[in-house]
Design an enzyme around this catalytic site. Structure first.
Site, PDB file in Angstrom:
ATOM      1  N   TYR A 440       0.808  -1.236   0.000  1.00  0.00           N
ATOM      2  CA  TYR A 440       0.000   0.000   0.000  1.00  0.00           C
ATOM      3  C   TYR A 440       0.836   1.280   0.000  1.00  0.00           C
ATOM      4  O   TYR A 440       2.043   1.216   0.094  1.00  0.00           O
ATOM      5  CB  TYR A 440      -1.082   0.002   1.068  1.00  0.00           C
ATOM      6  CG  TYR A 440      -0.771  -0.073   2.540  1.00  0.00           C
ATOM      7  CD1 TYR A 440       0.484   0.090   3.079  1.00  0.00           C
ATOM      8  CD2 TYR A 440      -1.835  -0.318   3.425  1.00  0.00           C
ATOM      9  CE1 TYR A 440       0.693   0.026   4.445  1.00  0.00           C
ATOM     10  CE2 TYR A 440      -1.634  -0.389   4.799  1.00  0.00           C
ATOM     11  CZ  TYR A 440      -0.370  -0.218   5.297  1.00  0.00           C
ATOM     12  OH  TYR A 440      -0.180  -0.275   6.642  1.00  0.00           O
ATOM     13  N   GLU A 441       0.169   2.382  -0.182  1.00  0.00           N
ATOM     14  CA  GLU A 441       0.823   3.701  -0.295  1.00  0.00           C
ATOM     15  C   GLU A 441       1.807   3.723  -1.464  1.00  0.00           C
ATOM     16  O   GLU A 441       2.832   4.403  -1.396  1.00  0.00           O
ATOM     17  CB  GLU A 441       1.553   4.071   1.005  1.00  0.00           C
ATOM     18  CG  GLU A 441       0.722   3.977   2.261  1.00  0.00           C
ATOM     19  CD  GLU A 441      -0.542   4.811   2.215  1.00  0.00           C
ATOM     20  OE1 GLU A 441      -0.539   5.840   1.514  1.00  0.00           O
ATOM     21  OE2 GLU A 441      -1.528   4.435   2.858  1.00  0.00           O
TER      22      GLU A 441
END
Lengths: 592, 592
Positions: A440-441
């Site tokens: 993620y990110e």
């Protein structure tokens, strides 16, 4: 039952002995409200809270998960009370401005506090984390009125925050998002669209949820230059700050995930929900990246926390578990077998973890210090330099720290043998919970593209060469008897040369950088860890206590058993792009 | 919904073009019942069964798991019917002797059939796998009467088998097991003790379960030389083969695991259960190792299956997913973005997987062929040589193939971005299901000890040097334009040299081998994959069809992007043992 004890002595060592925090703080009028005594008191408090409150909720939250019913989300048992305690302790606003109710603590310190919660309960940590990220974006880009309306309640924990970026068809490529923002006569907008993977999109921990949503206004330019950022509260806020009517948005479902099951990851539907522009139209991505960069360093800290937690449990298990005998002769003749700590391979796995913990932690504090310079320094030249350094190192902090942590956590799980695969022991949960940090990110592959493309090639290597020069200067100052000295100097030369090679090749082969980005990120990561061990050794070498002398031994282990990974990375980079790109697109799905 | 299509063309290529299966079979009177037409028909049948029956049950079984209630275990929905079909298809006895109802097929072929089930449903595969392993141990060590009683019903699927080794305090170190076997006047034994991690220990797929249990007789010598093997059936078997009374044993609980949730992993309690000695008293470990070696190769095949499954799904996802634009200019101007296949880093991940699939599959067939020589050859010298080769390569097949497969599966999961973390897509299950293959049947660390200790140092390197010499001779026969030729010859020299270094160092430092074992296993694994690509290239280079030409390109990818890992492994080995062993035992659990 998994154990955890915050490594307070190492934290103090890194803060003060390695990075001279007290001098750094004392010399800066914006930071002299903090000294080491205060810092230690804060860390001790967090150590207690993480161990006594947060850790206990971790295993059960994994089994229970977050619940979804008729659009309502309930967090796992105990999260609500723990969140309240966390908020009342002032932890959400630990690093936030005093003006908005924060404690104005430096990032060098907050990274260490965050590590403890990530170590003991990453699912829990994501709730306040998104609030802090939203607060940071608003602090930078929102109007004074917006700040006054939202920030104090976010930092007090009464309200919480989210970031709504991803859509079913648009993740890395935000330029193609479809969520629409239609202007209303009163200056507000109607937001319509579906967002997925929204951490803390809906939950029962706060009275209101402030969504930061990326959307496109009707005549916005195509691509990423046509994205605007909006505040879209779950409940409208009245002029007096009280909550008004429910906005037309809500969670459509919860995602079923590999891990971080206590974190509510929501599909969010916005149905002409009322939103308020943050900053200028079409400048939403820049505003969001303020938040993203903060989150990206946080993901690295998630890695450190998991790696430390896994290490501590594996080291205890290995000490207690009796299997086989030492190759140099029986060590515990009174017992049916020796502790598995006698086996070199078990030690190798544990030392991989320990070296990762200590180098990563130092690196997070180093990046934290650079962030503190950008925020608090009065010297504009220093701020500029630190901003540049932070931009360069953010993808390393996110991707390298989570890649190495994931390997360390796998090693720790392996120390448990079959028990590592059994849920009750908690190690497999640690693996599952951490895996998301690589994804993620911005996936770690995307981080590598960011590093090699935007941070290295785009400025013709200026930032990375300055960083290498800093490392080289530092290494030259070291005592020649330290193995880390020659190793670091050699790594500086190697990474410098390969950077020149990449800058050359990129001019010839536009595909080159993309194919070698991950190898390059790992090369810079290994150099960075070498730098951290160089700094650790310098701080430790004059002290005779075993705590310090063991740090020198750990640096030797790193040089012998981890740093050699650099040569493979460099060889792989040198082989170029065509060996990857020469396959036809249909080769990949054709088996015959 | 995850997809899977058995890579039949690659399987045929490896069997016949690379390893000349038809010639090999035709020249051996014990194997000339099989030819390529039969082999292809069998693989096609299994391809249909795995795709149409087994794959469908995989996701749901993960969500449902196996159920435990009052000592009874129920397998997930559909397993019972699928197991019946599998048994009726003759698959359990595919490689078993005709005398006991088997089809007597060579291991070269059965490894490929097994791969398909491991690809589509590893939890399901473990039920028949343990039966086959138990059947193999009985075939080698049991009395004629025991064979007649148990083998036909095991291979028909009416009954199933287990292996009961591990106890709560004894896993790798079986010398310290506590399960007791008290002799009865009638020649049987009463078995008492607790075994854990027992795959298929209890379930509803067969009428009876034949447990093979390691236990110690009253006056057995201490350690591993005092272990005996017993048949302990769930239901006693009457003289006419019908089932008699229930034996005093049962499942105490099911383990809650990270993955393979459809597989019933049981705690088994034996309470003076009636058991029958297999072979001689105190020779149980040797008998069990026949089964273990079979299982260890199977774990490697679990790796190949998972890696192929993950690759196929990732390749399809990457083809369909549109994000960003190619660095060399837009490839799909009519679409909002290009397929992510245009990005070099995505290709790198997919090619890691594909190179792993093809090299691993070739390696499994190679080891399978060696096993076939040991079983079917009439040439005693060839049998001896093949036995030696199998012993050498079993730890590589188990540990290296699962380590590389796990990395390949992680890469495939990463190709999905955030969707890789969501359960519905099946990739995270693949990661969880495969992780056990690195842990069970002896952790990969233990495999590395087996390789370096028992297989290399114990015979002063004779076996590994013979293997390297075979590889070198083969590489020398290659066309010099193939990059794999020089790369393989170089790897031969490197691994030969480091083996000499290890043999020297071991004499000086008894701890040395243990600390470098995993690096050495990976070095030998990389050399083995290089050998497999050398054989693949030789078989492919004269053919112009893209299927074959792509294999040459994949070999180039391997040389450029995977084989460089060798240099790091060698450097790490050269740094020796003290850097790992010099820490005091209490260092590991001491944070301050």
């Amino acid at each position: 039952m998994p154990i955890y004890n915050a490594p307070l002595k190492d934290m103090e060592f890194i803060l003060n002995d390695v990075f001279q925090a007290e001098v750094f703080w004392g010399n800066n009028p914006n930071l002299n409200h903090i000294d080491m005594a205060t810092a230690n008191a804060i860390l001790e408090e967090m150590a207690k809270f993480s161990k006594n409150v947060i850790l206990d909720l971790n295993r059960a939250a994994d089994e229970e998960g977050a619940h979804f019913k008729n659009g309502q989300v309930t967090t796992p048992k105990g999260f609500k009370e723990a969140f309240q305690q966390y908020a009342e302790g002032g932890w959400i606003g630990l690093g936030a401005d005093e003006e908005w109710g924060g404690q104005n603590m430096p990032k060098m310190l907050t990274v260490l506090a965050d590590e403890m919660i990530f170590a003991t309960n990453p699912s829990f940590m994501l709730y306040p984390l998104l609030s802090v990220g939203a607060g940071m974006a608003l602090s930078h880009c929102a109007s004074q009125e917006q700040k006054e309306t939202y920030l104090p309640k976010i930092y007090s924990g009464e309200w919480s925050g989210t970031m709504c970026l991803t859509e079913p068809h648009a993740g890395t490529d935000l330029g193609i998002i479809k969520t629409k923002a239609e202007p209303n006569p009163d200056g507000s907008y109607n937001i319509t669209g579906t967002k997925i993977f929204i951490t803390s999109g809906e939950h029962d921990l706060s009275q209101n949820i402030i969504h930061l949503v990326l959307a496109k206004t009707p005549n916005a330019p195509a691509g990423s230059r046509g994205i605007s950022l909006f505040i879209v509260p779950k409940f409208m806020v009245n002029a007096d700050g009280s909550l008004g009517q429910r906005n037309t948005l809500g969670a459509g479902s919860l995602e079923h995930k590999m891990g971080i099951k206590g974190s509510a990851t929501c599909v969010m539907n916005f149905d002409a929900a009322k939103g308020f522009l943050v900053g200028q139209e079409n400048h939403g991505l820049a505003a969001m990246f303020i938040m993203m960069n903060y989150e990206r360093l946080s993901m690295g800290i998630q890695g450190i926390g998991a790696s430390e937690f896994a290490y501590q449990n594996a080291a205890q298990y290995a000490t207690d578990r009796l299997q086989g005998r030492s190759s140099t002769g029986t060590k515990s003749p009174d017992k049916p077998a020796d502790s598995i700590l006698v086996h070199g391979d078990v030690r190798r796995m544990l030392l991989n973890g320990r070296a990762n913990n200590e180098a990563s932690r130092a690196f997070a504090v180093y990046v934290g210090q650079q962030l503190d310079i950008t925020k608090f320094s009065l010297d504009t030249e220093a701020v500029k330099k630190a901003n540049d350094r932070v931009a360069l190192l953010t993808p390393i902090a996110k991707a390298y720290l989570t890649d190495t942590a994931f390997n360390a956590v796998l090693d720790a799980q392996m120390c448990f043998g079959g028990h590592g695969y059994i849920r009750e022991w908690g190690m497999e949960q640690c693996v599952r919970d951490l895996r998301i940090a690589q994804i993620y990110e911005g996936t770690n592959g995307v981080q590598a593209q960011d590093l090699i493309g935007r941070k290295v090639i785009k400025n013709n290597g200026v930032s990375i060469f300055e960083y290498i020069q800093e490392i080289r200067q530092f290494a030259l100052s070291l005592n020649g008897t330290l193995k880390i000295k020659a190793a670091t100097l050699h790594a500086c030369d190697e990474v410098e040369q390969i950077t020149h090679f990449i800058l050359e090749q990129t001019k010839i082969h536009p595909d080159f950088a993309n194919t070698v980005a991950v190898d390059y990120l790992h090369a810079v990561g290994l150099l960075s860890f070498s730098y951290m061990f160089a700094r650790i050794c310098q701080a430790a070498e004059q002290k005779t206590e075993s705590f310090y002398q063991n740090k020198l031994l750990l640096a030797d282990f790193f040089v012998a058993k981890n740093l050699p990974g650099l040569s493979s990375r460099l060889q792989q980079i040198k082989t170029g792009a065509s060996v990857v790109m020469q396959f036809s697109a249909d080769y990949f799905t054709t088996l015959a």
